[in-house]
Design an enzyme around this catalytic site. Structure first.
Site, PDB file in Angstrom:
ATOM      1  N   LYS A  19       0.878  -1.179   0.000  1.00 16.99           N
ATOM      2  CA  LYS A  19       0.000   0.000   0.000  1.00 16.99           C
ATOM      3  C   LYS A  19       0.915   1.229   0.000  1.00 16.99           C
ATOM      4  O   LYS A  19       1.442   1.637   1.031  1.00 16.99           O
ATOM      5  CB  LYS A  19      -0.883  -0.026   1.255  1.00 16.99           C
ATOM      6  CG  LYS A  19      -2.214   0.710   1.123  1.00 16.99           C
ATOM      7  CD  LYS A  19      -2.095   2.179   0.843  1.00 16.99           C
ATOM      8  CE  LYS A  19      -1.958   3.023   2.089  1.00 16.99           C
ATOM      9  NZ  LYS A  19      -1.763   4.473   1.752  1.00 16.99           N
ATOM     10  N   GLU A  61      10.092   2.685  10.593  1.00 16.47           N
ATOM     11  CA  GLU A  61      11.015   3.814  10.388  1.00 16.47           C
ATOM     12  C   GLU A  61      10.167   5.064  10.481  1.00 16.47           C
ATOM     13  O   GLU A  61       9.331   5.309   9.622  1.00 16.47           O
ATOM     14  CB  GLU A  61      11.651   3.759   8.995  1.00 16.47           C
ATOM     15  CG  GLU A  61      12.662   2.673   8.788  1.00 16.47           C
ATOM     16  CD  GLU A  61      13.844   2.775   9.718  1.00 16.47           C
ATOM     17  OE1 GLU A  61      14.077   3.859  10.306  1.00 16.47           O
ATOM     18  OE2 GLU A  61      14.520   1.756   9.878  1.00 16.47           O
ATOM     19  N   CYS A 114      13.039  12.062   6.134  1.00 17.37           N
ATOM     20  CA  CYS A 114      13.088  11.746   7.568  1.00 17.37           C
ATOM     21  C   CYS A 114      14.476  12.036   8.107  1.00 17.37           C
ATOM     22  O   CYS A 114      14.663  12.204   9.300  1.00 17.37           O
ATOM     23  CB  CYS A 114      12.648  10.319   7.836  1.00 17.37           C
ATOM     24  SG  CYS A 114      13.531   9.113   6.902  1.00 17.37           S
ATOM     25  N   GLU A 160       8.715  17.287  14.674  1.00 21.35           N
ATOM     26  CA  GLU A 160       9.035  17.085  13.264  1.00 21.35           C
ATOM     27  C   GLU A 160       8.107  17.937  12.407  1.00 21.35           C
ATOM     28  O   GLU A 160       6.892  17.878  12.560  1.00 21.35           O
ATOM     29  CB  GLU A 160       8.902  15.606  12.871  1.00 21.35           C
ATOM     30  CG  GLU A 160       9.383  15.359  11.459  1.00 21.35           C
ATOM     31  CD  GLU A 160       9.373  13.892  11.054  1.00 21.35           C
ATOM     32  OE1 GLU A 160       8.332  13.240  11.254  1.00 21.35           O
ATOM     33  OE2 GLU A 160      10.395  13.423  10.527  1.00 21.35           O
TER      34      GLU A 160
HETATM   35  C1  UN1 Z   1      13.650   8.986   4.056  1.00 21.77           C
HETATM   36  O1  UN1 Z   1      13.627  10.207   4.101  1.00 21.77           O
HETATM   37  O2  UN1 Z   1      12.663   8.310   4.427  1.00 21.77           O
HETATM   38  O3  UN1 Z   1      19.579   9.143   3.733  1.00 21.77           O
HETATM   39  C2  UN1 Z   1      14.770   8.213   3.501  1.00 21.77           C
HETATM   40  C3  UN1 Z   1      18.815   9.735   2.972  1.00 21.77           C
HETATM   41  C4  UN1 Z   1      18.143   8.965   1.869  1.00 21.77           C
HETATM   42  C5  UN1 Z   1      16.972   8.219   2.372  1.00 21.77           C
HETATM   43  C6  UN1 Z   1      15.960   9.027   3.137  1.00 21.77           C
HETATM   44  N1  UN1 Z   1      19.090   8.053   1.282  1.00 21.77           N
HETATM   45  O4  UN1 Z   1      18.566  10.923   3.106  1.00 21.77           O
END
Ligand code: UN1
Length: 494
Positions: free
Chosen positions: A175, A250, A284, A385
């Protein structure tokens, strides 16, 4: 007229049982409709899980190196179509082409890594405590996995989860985020073209409450792998917990870059510009806090503000664009809300804090790169965040103070320190509570073959990338073979 796309269930492209659809638009120009997609519900998830069960029976019996060959071909196809995919991905989610190409490259790297892992999937053997007895552990496919992915890396993040699952012999119900279903369709088409048997992967598009939630509770789903917000991840974990499903999460981040007085300032400036405003701050791993030591603070901020103001906002498919739009209206409203919060809290808005006045940008979800200074650790803009182009600058006295402030948040994904002092760098490596620490590099830019994940409210102990992810997607069976021909009682006859 834009195209209509459907779900993939049991190797067939089918409409949702709900009969309803949703339109997906280009965040840089919302009059551009990318496509119409199925708004799926529990009945679609159920059908997908039934198909995945059949897929698992077949796929789990195929030797892992042969499964790996499919991933090798998927990597080749992603390589061939890199530019074409990147163009569609930018149209769908906004980040500049150079970044969507990088997104595809991350999936290519993951595909080739996965292909080779088909010939490893190591487990371990150890000597038995009894004579003429052998003990060994072997890896087995674990089952059916629900994959729930975000829009900010529409190809890379799914590849981190789906490729290892497939090499391990699992079947998948996926999904994807409602903001990037086009990328998901293309990704699945490539897997089918690469030779993945029908039924092994199902694509079910739609929204979290209707399509995501039933996946987390379906009785045939062995586990969920999720990337997204901490609020949603915790709900998923609770649902999985009720049925003892596996779950890998995550989630959020509030990543900081610490710059000490002795740092290479030019390098640190380039790093924070890329870390904070690359992907419009929507990673993230994005740099959301900048911790500057007192000696360099004022000068650093002045230069940073100038450079942030020089970043070119625009359509990510146009040459020269540095920063694309936010993903949607809600995301932009959230940034604007935090600008109000930061101002009310008494932080100093140094630049940005508004929608750009340029009429050419009026059709998209653009927001100016924003910098607050005078931010205190307890302020909400230093704690929560935001997932947008908003950087909070905090002043710190020294290394110890910097590490203390860095750790003073609920999240622990990425971190960065700029210094030329080797001892300071190792102190940070040792003491910063995060899954990733960069020395003299920005907080973004993880490579596919290293473990990726975070501590505290960012994760639940699992890692993606590298080989640890293969642990999550496979089961270990321990095998004992007693070839002595007599009963040997463990712990008694030794
Ligand atoms: C994400 O933002 O979920 O390290 C992953 C990084 C990328 C991956 C980010 N290779 O910024």
């Amino acid at each position: 007229m834009s195209e209509t796309y459907r779900n993939l269930i049991g190797g067939k492209w089918v409409e949702s049982a709900t009969g309803t659809t949703f339109r997906n638009t280009n965040p840089a120009d919302t009059s551009d409709v990318v496509g119409t997609f199925a708004a799926s519900g529990p009945a679609d998830i159920d059908e997908a899980a039934v198909a995945a069960k059949a897929g698992f029976e077949e796929w789990s019996r195929i030797p892992a190196p042969v499964r790996g060959d499919v991933l090798k071909r998927a990597g080749d196809l992603l390589t061939e179509r890199k530019d074409e995919l990147a163009d569609g991905m930018t149209r769908e989610m906004g980040k500049p082409l150079v970044e969507t190409r990088g997104d595809v490259q991350e999936a290519i790297d993951t595909a080739y890594y996965a292909a080779s892992e088909g010939r490893r999937l190591f487990s371990y053997a150890a000597p038995s405590e009894l004579p003429q007895k052998m003990g060994v552990s072997i890896r087995r496919p674990a089952g059916i996995f629900g994959i729930i992915t975000p829009w900010n890396f529409p190809i890379a993040v799914p590849s981190w989860k789906i490729f290892p699952a497939l090499v391990c012999g699992d079947a998948v119900v996926w999904k994807p985020a409602e903001d990037t279903p086009w990328s998901a369709v293309k990704f699945v088409e490539i897997l089918l073209e690469a030779g993945l048997p029908e039924n092994v992967i199902q694509l079910v598009t739609g929204f979290g409450p209707e399509a995501g939630a039933p996946l987390t509770t379906h009785r045939w789903v062995t586990g969920i792998s999720f990337t997204g917000s901490t609020a949603v991840g915790c709900k998923i974990a609770a649902a999985c917990g009720e049925q003892a499903k596996l779950v890998s999460l995550e989630m959020g981040g509030k990543n900081a870059q610490l710059v000490l007085d002795d740092a290479d300032i030019e390098l640190a400036l380039e790093g924070v510009l890329w870390g904070a405003f690359g992907t419009t701050g929507q990673r993230c791993t994005a740099t959301s806090r900048l911790l500057l030591q007192t000696g360099i603070h004022d000068e650093f901020v002045d230069e940073l503000v100038q450079r942030a103001e020089a970043l070119v906002l625009g359509d990510g498919r146009k040459r020269g664009t540095d920063v694309g739009p936010l993903i949607n209206e809600e995301a932009r409203d959230k940034v604007a809300k935090y600008v109000r919060i930061g101002t009310d809290e008494g932080a100093n808005l140094r630049t940005g804090g508004e929608i750009p006045a340029d009429k050419r940008l009026a059709g998209g979800w653009f927001y100016r790169p924003t910098i607050f200074t005078g931010v205190e650790p307890a302020m909400r803009i230093a704690q929560e965040e935001i997932f947008g182009p908003l950087l909070s600058v905090l002043m710190v006295e020294n290394l110890d103070h910097g590490i203390e402030v860095m750790n003073d948040v609920r999240y622990g994904l990425s971190s960065s320190i700029y210094t030329q002092d080797v001892n300071a760098a190792f102190q940070a490596i040792d003491r910063v509570d995060a899954g990733i620490t960069y020395v003299n590099g920005p907080t973004i830019g993880a490579e596919a073959h290293y473990p990726f994940g975070g501590v505290k409210d960012t994760g639940n102990g699992h890692r993606e990338g590298g080989w640890p992810v293969y642990d999550f997607f496979s089961d270990l069976k321990t095998v004992y073979v007693d070839y002595s021909g007599r009963l040997q009682r463990t712990q008694i006859d030794t």
